[in-house]
Design a protein around this motif. Structure first.
Motif: not given
Length: 530
Positions: A469-489
């Motif tokens: 979603d970050e790469r494509l410029g999309h926004l996910d407003g779900s609870v799952q997306a709120r608790y997901s995070h992007i790491t360097s790995g």
């Protein structure tokens, strides 16, 4: 018994004029009266019903209901501010209202353009002369049915949505009691809803991205389209973001999306923020960053006349249709003869400075390709144009066919068979001189389809949805997306995975032929030599 009905910011009074006939209380000018509280609206409605009952006993009811007193309107509450005056007159037509409605909008240029197109082409012809208050749900249904007989269902849904917005604003202003374009839940056919959906977007794979990009470069006679096609296929950037990409936002390992160029119907390119304010940094693989840096160094972008800014990718020719202009370019002759552009130019301007062997190759190439001096397009334009790029470069590259364009029918791209994958034949009698044509890579693929392709490749690699979603410029407003995070790995694994996919496609292309007439690709193929 009357009652008060809550709307956005006010209440209106609803009363029964007769059994089964529900009305809204209006003032002497026919405008809906607004109340500051539910109690005040209900009292005014009951007072109006009392007036109607009293009038029924003595004389026929009046043509218009009598406006209640100030005390009745406010119901004993402190006087509220008078409602804003409206310039909509009783009996105003849909056309008169929608013209005022459009003039008051302040939206993105692309949205304003779309609304204008919907209104002028599809709504005004059907409803323009009708009184706004006289348009019923049946009228909207009949219009929609007629439109579906001539246009795609998805298009009609879009126009219906614009009509819904117009009526909804009229309801909010108190000009209508209800929205005749609103869809009632649970009504109509449930079966067959899937038929209204558009066809699934055509996608390709990594090798398809490479081959389409190479063909576009062969058609244009330069490397811009090769680098641009790979950039779109491996970043998922939107078309406007790619056209509006400035060198300042191309960094060693990333591309920063700050602006886009949106093409309006009049041909003007509007510089505006990315769609839905999707500002973002797109991680870039080393090989892609090197290709983009080489593109910038090669073309040395100049400020465009429309924005005064430099852009990475140039347009093709001086006009939108330059890609189909007759005439072989000198670069085509040089590639076909296996010499540099400078050598080919010297054959034309200083033949004595060229060795007889090379001069003979260039002259043979000119004859075979039908080169006519001065027939090729002029200087590159400042920007790509959507229609010219998609119609005369991307579609022929993906399908192997030029589209139908009067007076010519659709036809295969004429090719001279050597060297592989063929050199597009241009000029007079190009079809008669052709020795081969391209097979389709992905029929139905569009430039936007490369964006879908990029996501499909990421999904195949198991990329986390948050990172996609970050790469494509999309926004996910779900609870799952709120608790997901992007790491360097996650980022590292994505870059490594896309690089592996790219190298595999490059090896597959090299297995077909170890060389290419596209200079940037030829260098990459030579670097892959064991």
């Amino acid at each position: 018994m009357g009652y008060g009905e809550k709307l956005k910011g006010y209440y209106r009074a609803r009363y029964w004029e007769a059994p089964g006939v529900l009305r809204t209380l209006v003032d002497a000018e026919g405008r809906t009266m607004r109340f500051s509280s539910k109690r005040a609206a209900a009292k005014a409605a009951n007072d109006q019903e009392a007036v109607i009952r009293g009038a029924a006993k003595s004389s026929p009811p009046p043509e218009k209901p009598t406006a209640p007193s100030e005390e009745a309107v406010n119901g004993g509450d402190p006087p509220s501010a008078a409602p804003a005056e409206s310039d909509v007159q009783p009996g105003m037509t849909f056309g008169e209202y929608v013209n005022r409605w459009y003039a008051e909008l302040e939206l993105a240029a692309s949205t304003m353009q779309n609304y204008k197109r919907h209104v002028e082409n599809h709504l005004l012809p059907a409803f323009g002369e009708k009184a706004l208050s006289a348009i019923t749900r049946s009228d909207v249904g009949a219009w929609e049915k007629k439109e579906r007989a001539s246009y795609e269902g998805t298009s009609v849904q879009t126009w219906h949505g614009t009509l819904h917005v117009i009526f909804e604003d009229a309801v909010e202003e108190g000009l209508l009691d209800a929205n005749p374009a609103a869809r009632r839940r649970g009504r109509g056919k449930r079966a067959g809803r899937s038929r209204r959906r558009g066809p699934e977007k055509v996608v390709t794979d990594a090798l398809g991205i490479l081959l389409v990009s190479e063909r576009m470069a062969l058609l244009s006679g330069r490397d811009d389209e090769f680098v641009g096609g790979l950039t779109k296929g491996y970043t998922g950037a939107r078309w406007g973001e790619l056209v509006g990409l400035e060198p300042a936002f191309c960094r060693p390992n990333s591309i920063r999306v700050e602006w886009q160029l949106y093409e309006l119907d009049n041909g003007e390119l509007h510089r505006c923020p990315p769609k839905d304010d999707s500002y973002r940094t797109i991680d870039s693989m080393g090989w892609l960053s090197a290709l983009i840096a080489g593109q910038i160094a090669r073309v040395d972008p100049r400020p465009c006349p429309c924005h005064g800014r430099r852009y990475v990718f140039r347009g093709y020719g001086e006009a939108n249709d330059a890609a189909r202009s007759p005439g072989v370019k000198l670069i085509d002759v040089a590639r076909h003869a296996g010499v540099s552009i400078g050598t080919a130019s010297n054959v034309l301007n200083r033949p004595e400075a060229v060795r007889e062997e090379k001069r003979g190759k260039v002259e043979i190439a000119m004859a075979e390709l039908g080169y006519v001096r001065g027939a090729a397009p002029g200087e590159p334009a400042a920007h790509w144009r959507r229609s010219g790029f998609a119609t005369w470069l991307f579609q022929p590259a993906a399908t192997g066919w030029y589209p139908k364009k009067a007076p010519q029918e659709a036809r295969p791209v004429p090719l001279l068979g050597d060297p592989w994958p063929g050199v597009p034949a241009r000029g007079r009698n190009a079809s008669e001189r052709a020795e081969a044509c391209w097979v389709p890579i992905a029929p139905g693929l569009t430039p936007h389809g490369l964006r879908h392709t990029h996501k499909a490749i990421m999904e195949d690699m198991g990329t986390p949805p948050k990172l996609m979603d970050e790469r494509l410029g999309h926004l996910d407003g779900s609870v799952q997306a709120r608790y997901s995070h992007i790491t360097s790995g996650m980022r590292r694994r994505l870059m490594e995975g896309l690089t592996e996919v790219w190298e595999a496609s490059l090896d597959a292309r090299r297995a077909m032929c170890p060389r290419s007439q596209v200079a940037a690709l030829d260098e990459l193929l030579r670097d892959r030599t064991p």
